[in-house]
Every structure is written in structure tokens, then in C-alpha cells.
Design an enzyme around this catalytic site. Structure first.
Site, short mmCIF file in Angstrom:
data_model
loop_
_atom_site.label_atom_id
_atom_site.label_comp_id
_atom_site.label_asym_id
_atom_site.label_seq_id
_atom_site.Cartn_x
_atom_site.Cartn_y
_atom_site.Cartn_z
CG ASP A 117 -1.83 -0.92 1.43
OD1 ASP A 117 -2.42 -1.35 0.53
OD2 ASP A 117 -2.64 -1.53 1.90
N GLY A 118 1.92 1.22 0.31
CA GLY A 118 2.47 3.17 0.98
C GLY A 118 3.67 3.20 -0.43
P1 NAD Z 1 3.87 1.71 5.31
O1 NAD Z 1 4.06 1.64 3.97
O2 NAD Z 1 4.38 1.04 6.21
O3 NAD Z 1 2.22 1.51 6.05
C1 NAD Z 1 1.86 1.64 7.14
C2 NAD Z 1 0.62 0.20 7.42
O4 NAD Z 1 -0.60 0.82 6.58
C3 NAD Z 1 0.63 -1.09 6.02
O5 NAD Z 1 0.91 -1.88 6.66
C4 NAD Z 1 0.12 -0.96 5.12
O6 NAD Z 1 -0.35 -2.10 4.99
C5 NAD Z 1 -1.09 -0.26 6.11
N1 NAD Z 1 -2.17 0.47 3.98
C6 NAD Z 1 -2.09 1.86 4.34
N2 NAD Z 1 -2.84 2.28 3.86
C7 NAD Z 1 -4.17 1.32 4.16
C8 NAD Z 1 -5.22 1.30 4.15
N3 NAD Z 1 -5.53 2.49 3.06
N4 NAD Z 1 -5.69 0.66 4.02
C9 NAD Z 1 -5.00 -0.32 5.40
N5 NAD Z 1 -4.10 0.22 5.69
C10 NAD Z 1 -3.54 0.44 5.01
O7 NAD Z 1 3.67 3.32 5.36
P2 NAD Z 1 3.65 4.73 4.85
O8 NAD Z 1 4.45 4.62 3.01
O9 NAD Z 1 4.86 5.29 5.77
O10 NAD Z 1 1.90 4.85 4.63
C11 NAD Z 1 1.55 5.84 5.15
C12 NAD Z 1 0.22 5.60 5.51
O11 NAD Z 1 0.97 4.30 6.49
C13 NAD Z 1 -0.18 6.08 5.90
O12 NAD Z 1 -1.52 7.24 5.50
C14 NAD Z 1 -1.19 6.16 7.45
O13 NAD Z 1 -2.25 5.60 7.07
C15 NAD Z 1 -0.30 4.57 7.81
N6 NAD Z 1 -0.41 4.73 8.86
C16 NAD Z 1 -0.50 4.68 10.00
C17 NAD Z 1 0.01 4.68 11.69
C18 NAD Z 1 -1.10 4.18 12.39
O14 NAD Z 1 -1.91 2.94 12.44
N7 NAD Z 1 -0.79 4.00 13.30
C19 NAD Z 1 0.52 5.39 11.61
C20 NAD Z 1 0.83 6.23 10.41
C21 NAD Z 1 0.91 6.28 9.43
#
Ligand code: NAD
Length: 269
Positions: free
Chosen positions: A46-47
Site C-alpha cells: 500500500d505504501g
Molecule cells: P507503510 O507502507 O509502512 O504503511 C503502514 C501500514 O499501513 C502498512 O501495513 C500498510 O499496509 C497500511 N496501510 C496503508 N494504507 C492502508 C489502507 N488504506 N488501509 C489499510 N491499511 C493501510 O507506511 P507508509 O508508506 O508511511 O504509509 C503511510 C500510511 O501509513 C499512512 O497513510 C497511514 O495511513 C499509515 N500510518 C498508520 C499509522 C497507524 O496506524 N498508527 C501511523 C502512521 C501511518
């Protein structure tokens, strides 16, 4: 058809990207075009899809995305890494089929002399303070709704509702709804300070404006991107006129995806 491949540095993603580009180069109807693609194939998770979306930000209305996952099934990735040949066949037989999802418009004003910024998020935007309590006025449709105190606020799209939003207690919203959601991050609620204390869902006709108390430690995120070098005056959120399009050759139903990711086999009586 013009195709761009967008991968990450991961070894397994590079392998899939190479296989894909070899098959596309052999095809009579497909060609690689990284600058002006009609279809963008993201290879990773997804990232990676989020990065591909921001990389092709200017072309959002013109391109359709396809996500190949090289790890777990993702929320934006329908194809597995062993389905590359099948995907190329689908691209060759493409008839323009697509599914589209809402995006979040973010308009930021700064208290320096510089120009405002406009951004679009696929998952969400958060506004928070690096340390200490974030204090902010929250307006719905230009009317003061609450004085927020806490870690921050997360404003998400329906497809982003399963990401950060879910971790902070927001509801999962089907992407068939054209809506945005505001979820609180550790709000302070006591006899002195009061916030609504539950997620709020906003229709396309309304906007949310957050006016944080000026601090150099306020930060703003737009998906995986961070904005932190300018003093934020206000941020206005609304549903974008633009949408993201995915090529719908093979499509996992939203609730099946939610079930797969969060419930799995735990369906015992
Ligand atoms: P990343 O690629 O490591 O993503 C973090 C996790 O979020 C992964 O497991 C990914 O599969 C999941 N994810 C991303 N979009 C998703 C969606 N629409 N539905 C369900 N899961 C999803 O990290 P990155 O590249 O920095 O991605 C940024 C995203 O990470 C942000 O948009 C945010 O949604 C997510 N994030 C989550 C948290 C948290 O849950 N506490 C904290 C910071 C960022």
C-alpha cells in the site's frame, strides 16, 4: 496502451517489476511510458501505491492504477506477484473498465509571507504536535464546532478509513460513500476541556477547518508525506473534485478486503 511501472527498492518488487517490463516489451499493444502513462502499475505494498499516486499527482484524472502486492494483500493492491502474466493479458484486452474512489483536498495557509499550499491525500491527513498538547479550533462549514486539545486530528477518505483512522478509533467507511471522516487522537476531556469525543463524518457539501494555536512543533501529514518547516495558520479539508481510478480487471470487494485483513479465519462460533 502506455504503461508505467512504479516499484520500491525491495528485492522481490524489483524482480516482479523486471518480469513485468519484459512481458510488456514483448507485447504488440503495450509499451512502457514512465512520463505519460495511461496505466500506472505499482509493485510493492500500500505504501508503494501511495507513493505512486503522489508521483503521478498531476495525472490523477488521466491514469488508472493497478497494484501488485509482493507482501500481504493490501488495500490498494489486487494482484499477487505470481499473477503477472494474467495481468499483462488483462492489459492487452483492456476496455477501459475502472472503479474510482474519493480523495481528500487539503488547503494549508501559513502565517509566514509565503503562498498557501494545496495537496490531495489518498488515505488521510493528520495534524498533530511533535510534543506537548496540540490546541486547535475546529470549524465545520466555517462555524466553530469545538476547541480541541490532545495529540491531534486525523482526517481520512473512505479508503483511508482502514489505515491510520482505524488505529485511532475511527469507523470504517465503504468507499461508495463520498465522505470524509475526522477522528481524534487522544483528546483531553475533563470538566475544563471538552471535545465531541467520537469520529465525525462530513458530506461533500461541507468542509472542516483546523486552526492550530501557533507553534513551531505543529506538523501536518498528507499520506506518507510530512510538512513541518512552515508555521501553519489553518488547514481546510474537503472532498476533492478529483478521484483516483483503478483498472478493474480483477477486483476484491471492499468488505472482503476488510475481512481478509482484520478478521481472517477468526470466525469461530
Ligand atoms: P507503510 O507502507 O509502512 O504503511 C503502514 C501500514 O499501513 C502498512 O501495513 C500498510 O499496509 C497500511 N496501510 C496503508 N494504507 C492502508 C489502507 N488504506 N488501509 C489499510 N491499511 C493501510 O507506511 P507508509 O508508506 O508511511 O504509509 C503511510 C500510511 O501509513 C499512512 O497513510 C497511514 O495511513 C499509515 N500510518 C498508520 C499509522 C497507524 O496506524 N498508527 C501511523 C502512521 C501511518
Amino acid at each position: 496502451m502506455r504503461i508505467a511501472i512504479y516499484g520500491n527498492d525491495n528485492k522481490s518488487s524489483s524482480k516482479v517489476a523486471t518480469e513485468l517490463s519484459e512481458l510488456i516489451n514483448k507485447s504488440e499493444v503495450l509499451q512502457i511510458d514512465e512520463l505519460n502513462p495511461e496505466v500506472v502499475i505499482s509493485v510493492g505494498g500500500d505504501g508503494t501505491l501511495l507513493s505512486a499516486f503522489h508521483h503521478y499527482d498531476d495525472l490523477t484524472e488521466k491514469v488508472r492504477f493497478v497494484g501488485i502486492h509482493t507482501g500481504h494483500l493490501g488495500f490498494y493492491t489486487d494482484w499477487r506477484d505470481n499473477e503477472v502474466e494474467k495481468l499483462v493479458e488483462s492489459l492487452e484486452n483492456d476496455n477501459g473498465q475502472s472503479v474510482s474512489y474519493p480523495l481528500l483536498d487539503i488547503q494549508v495557509e501559513y502565517s509566514d509571507q509565503g503562498l498557501p499550499d494545496k495537496m490531495v491525500a489518498l488515505n488521510e491527513s493528520t495534524v498533530k504536535k511533535l510534543f506537548g498538547t496540540m490546541v486547535a479550533k475546529v470549524y465545520i462549514k466555517d462555524r466553530l464546532f469545538e476547541n480541541f486539545r490532545g495529540d491531534g486530528l486525523c482526517i481520512s477518505t473512505p479508503t483511508g478509513s482502514t489505515a491510520y483512522n482505524k488505529s485511532v478509533g475511527g469507523a470504517i467507511i465503504s468507499p461508495k460513500f463520498n465522505a470524509i471522516q475526522v477522528a481524534e487522537m487522544a483528546s483531553i476531556n475533563n470538566r475544563v476541556f471538552r471535545t465531541i469525543g467520537s469520529p465525525v463524518i462530513i458530506p461533500p457539501t461541507e468542509t472542516i477547518t483546523v486552526v492550530p494555536k501557533v507553534s513551531l512543533h505543529n506538523v501536518l501529514t498528507c499520506d506518507q508525506l510530512l510538512v513541518m518547516d512552515r508555521p501553519i495558520k489553518s488547514i481546510t479539508y474537503g472532498i476533492s473534485q478529483r478521484r483516483i481510478y483503478f483498472a478493474k480487471y480483477q477486483h476484491t470487494h471492499f468488505w472482503e478486503r476488510v475481512n481478509n485483513s482484520f478478521i481472517g479465519d477468526n470466525l469461530n462460533d
